[in-house]
Structures are given as C-alpha cells and as structure tokens.
Design an enzyme around this catalytic site. Structure first.
Site, PDB file in Angstrom:
ATOM      1  N   ASP A   1       0.833  -1.423  -0.225  1.00 36.46           N
ATOM      2  CA  ASP A   1      -0.021   0.012   0.080  1.00 36.46           C
ATOM      3  C   ASP A   1       0.850   1.186  -0.136  1.00 36.46           C
ATOM      4  O   ASP A   1       0.445   2.338   0.631  1.00 36.46           O
ATOM      5  CB  ASP A   1      -1.015  -0.129   1.369  1.00 36.46           C
ATOM      6  CG  ASP A   1      -1.803  -1.200   1.432  1.00 36.46           C
ATOM      7  OD1 ASP A   1      -2.301  -1.891   0.311  1.00 36.46           O
ATOM      8  OD2 ASP A   1      -1.798  -1.938   2.349  1.00 36.46           O
TER       9      ASP A   1
ATOM     10  N   HIS B   1      -4.314  -1.229  -6.985  1.00 35.43           N
ATOM     11  CA  HIS B   1      -3.647  -0.132  -6.970  1.00 35.43           C
ATOM     12  C   HIS B   1      -4.668   0.955  -7.353  1.00 35.43           C
ATOM     13  O   HIS B   1      -5.513   0.855  -8.455  1.00 35.43           O
ATOM     14  CB  HIS B   1      -2.835  -0.433  -8.474  1.00 35.43           C
ATOM     15  CG  HIS B   1      -1.523  -1.377  -7.895  1.00 35.43           C
ATOM     16  ND1 HIS B   1      -0.876  -1.838  -9.046  1.00 35.43           N
ATOM     17  CD2 HIS B   1      -0.875  -1.334  -6.822  1.00 35.43           C
ATOM     18  CE1 HIS B   1       0.145  -2.597  -8.478  1.00 35.43           C
ATOM     19  NE2 HIS B   1       0.002  -2.288  -6.975  1.00 35.43           N
TER      20      HIS B   1
END
Length: 436
Positions: free
Chosen positions: A13, A41
């Site tokens: 992340d 994403h």
C-alpha cells in the site's frame, strides 16, 4: 535501454500504482509479475479514480503494452470484469495492449472457500488474508496440481484437472465447515467447467507466451517497467513470516515471474510512504495507537483498496527501509504521501530498535523478536503548509526538505521522487530511472 522494477519497501500500500502510472510515460511495456487480486492499485488521473487489482497500472496510457506474467495467480472473473470496466471508460481499445501469460495459474472457487474457512479456523492467530484464494492457489502451484490459464482453453483437459483436484478440496472444506458449524458449499464439476470454459473464451484473445514476447522486447531494446505488488515485508521468504503473502514480492522475483533472465533488469526503485502502514496481523514496531495514528489514517485515506479494512498507521521506520534496500538492491526511492504529514508539529523517524536492552540497527529475522523491539526515534520539526501544489523540490517547505533528506540518510537510499498528492500530476520527479 534500462529496465526498471518498482517494488514496495514496506508492508504494501505504498503508492506503487501511482509511481508506475507516472513512469509508464517513459516505458513501452509494463509487467505484473506476482500476486493476484489481493493487491489493489488506486490511480487518480485528472481527478478520475481508477482501481486495478490485476491489470498493470500502465493500461491507462494509450500505446503501452501491459503483461500479466506467469508469476501471477489469476481470478478470471475478476480479470474479465476489469477488462470490461476499462473498455467502458474508453481504455484498452486495442486487445493487443494486454497479454496474459498462458503459464499463469488460475484461482478457482475452492481456493477462495479454503482461504476464508482456514482463516476463520485460525481464530485469534489469523494472518489477515484477503480471502481471495491467493494462498491456496499458490499452494496448488507448488504442489504441482495447479490449473493454468492455458488449461482454460481446452475443455477436455480442464474437466480432467478439475475432477482430479475438486474431491480433495471438498474433503478439506467439509472438515473446516464441521469445525465452524457451517454448511458445506456446493461445488460441482459441470457448473465449474461451464463457468471457466466461458471465462477462458473471453480471455482467449489476450493469452500468449509472455516470456517469448518479453524476450523479444528486450532484444529490441524496449523499455520495460516491472510492477510489484504488496511489499518487501510481506514477501514469503523475506517478510515478517508467517504474517506474509504467498508470493515473493522482492525485486529478484521480477525475472522469475515474467519469464526473463535476471540480466534483463537494470534498476530497482523502492516505494515508501512518508510514514508506515500495515494491514492485518503481525509485528509493527512504529505503530501508533493514539490521535496521531488516527489522523494519519484519516488524512491518508488509509483503508484497504481490496478489502476496505482500516490500515494500521505509524511513524516511518528507517530499519525497515534499510532492510528493503538490502534485499532488493534499491537504486532509489519514491517517498509518497508527504502531504499527509502537513500540519503535524513534530515528526518522528525510527532510526534503530532496542531489543533486550541492546541497540539493534538491523531488522530481526524472528517475528517474535520484532514484536518485542522498542523503536528508537529521532524527532524532527513538522510544517503547516499544504504542499499539493508543489512541483519542484525547492518549493517544499524547509522542514519538509529536511525530512526528505533525513529519510535518505537513515535509509541509505536517495529519494528520487516525492509524491505530494493523489493525482498523477502531484509528483516531484527528481531522477528518472529510465534516463539517469
């Protein structure tokens, strides 16, 4: 021409998708080489948000070829859904833009069910899996009983392989359901065969020998960008085992997971947030359980792209970054979400740990030791200015520049990119890995 790997330097992340999206302008081919739709994403281009789980971020750029390599485990329904969603929005106008390795392994319904019920059975020692079937699919791959994308294109072969695998999967599911007091899900060969042969037909135009294609691109001197998923500390070998994912997230797997030799890779760029986050269980030395942690979560929108789970938040960990540099061979680092720190009066960077009264400069290999360390912090002054409009390093507030330079010193890695907002344009690129 240089070929570049973009890798997460923390627990995932980190903002890899945005950096890949930015660098795709300078590449001709973008490759995803590991993981599955447990990764997410998030890209913001012109204020429009796009979330991708399997297709490489470069697909938003016309004229670029995106490759899903043999190291990825593919949920065909999710992939077809992404393809359709992109086409509706005017992307992926040419099917030749996307290649799927015929050797990539496939996630089936039993993988997802096993993933969820096993996690439930772990109780308080749960790993924090996304329940997407990633681990069980990799398990079948290593056990040499997996089913690959190429098998979806041959109904007879697919039937044989489903019939060979399903009974044992059902036996385990029956045991897990008995423990949980849940009914056993109904899985039958004809229904699974019909669904997955149909998905195979949808994906057929995209299925290729990806290794052969990529080796041809290397010979022609094409610029290739390898897009990692998750992060170094989630790597099955080099992460905080067993609180890890089921694939190798480090740069060394870029070659293996795409079907190229290691000499095809020239540079490795690590991605780190200006602070640290983690999802799920496992040790996290700099985690904050206070108002600052809550502020980072709120201002950074720290909720899982794939699961929606709130992320655990903490200060930047220099020990983790040094470790990521060591196991990946980082050429440079992108520091993302620097804007989230605006408004904090003081900032802290972990420069070392204390373990059993001793100062420790390197990451302990044992997760139980890592869970016992105490972070040793260095305090820096924060800044009040909002920095989303900054486009050069010199425009940053002095304290922000000092923070970035101190991150370089603590990690031992030059910061070559600074992200100051979610949009593609809200980025300061100090060195281009495809040019320098």
């Amino acid at each position: 021409m240089p070929n570049v790997v973009v890798i997460g330097a923390q627990w995932g992340d980190e903002g890899k998708g945005k950096v890949v999206d930015l660098l795709t302008e300078h590449a001709q081919v973008v490759v995803r080489f590991q993981g599955g739709n447990n990764a997410g994403h998030t890209l913001v281009v012109g204020g429009q948000k796009t979330v991708l789980h399997l297709i490489p971020s470069g697909i938003l750029h016309p004229g670029k070829t995106c490759v899903i390599g043999n190291g990825v485990v593919v949920d065909p329904a999710v992939l077809v859904g992404e393809i359709d969603a992109l086409k509706v929005r005017g992307f992926l106008k040419d099917d030749a833009q996307l290649l799927i390795s015929d050797n990539a392994h496939v996630i089936f319904p039993w993988h997802k069910l096993l993933d969820s019920f096993r996690e439930k059975a772990r109780g308080g020692s749960a790993i924090g899996t996304t329940g997407r079937g990633i681990g069980p699919a990799y398990e079948d791959k290593v056990a040499r009983r997996g089913i690959r994308v190429r098998d979806l294109l041959n109904a007879d072969r697919l039937r044989t392989r489903i019939e060979a695998r399903l009974p044992a999967a059902l036996d385990e599911l029956k045991d897990l359901c008995a423990q949980a007091g849940d009914p056993v899900p109904q899985l039958e060969v004809p229904q699974i065969l019909a669904e997955f042969t149909g998905l195979g037909e949808r994906l057929k135009p995209f299925v290729h020998d990806a290794s052969l294609y990529l080796s041809g691109q290397v010979r022609r001197g094409a610029r290739i960008l390898f897009e990692g998923a998750q992060g170094t500390l989630l790597d099955v070998d080099h992460g905080t085992y067993p609180f890890v994912t089921s694939s190798n997230c480090v740069a060394g797997n870029a070659a293996v997971g795409s079907g190229l030799g290691p000499t095809a890779i020239d540079k490795v760029m690590g991605i780190s947030k200006a602070y640290t986050t983690r999802v799920g269980g496992g040790p996290f030395p700099t985690e904050l359980h206070d108002a600052i942690g809550d502020q980072l979560r709120k201002m950074g929108d720290e909720f899982g792209t794939t699961t929606g789970r709130p992320r655990r938040c903490g200060w930047l960990d220099g020990v983790v970054l040094r470790y990521a540099s060591r196991v990946n061979g980082l050429w440079g680092m992108a520091l993302t979400k620097l804007d989230v720190l605006s408004g904090l009066k003081t900032l802290q960077i972990c420069t070392a740990y204390e373990l059993d009264g001793q100062k420790v400069m390197e990451l302990p290999g044992d997760y139980e030791d890592l869970a016992r360390v105490k972070p040793i912090y260095e305090t820096l002054q924060g800044w009040d200015e909002q920095i989303a409009g900054v486009r050069t390093f010199d425009e940053l507030p002095e304290n922000a520049k000092r923070y970035v330079r101190r991150v370089e010193e603590v990690s031992g890695v030059p910061v070559v990119c600074v992200s100051v907002g979610a949009d593609r344009g809200e980025t300061v690129l100090l060195q281009n890995p495809f040019r320098s």
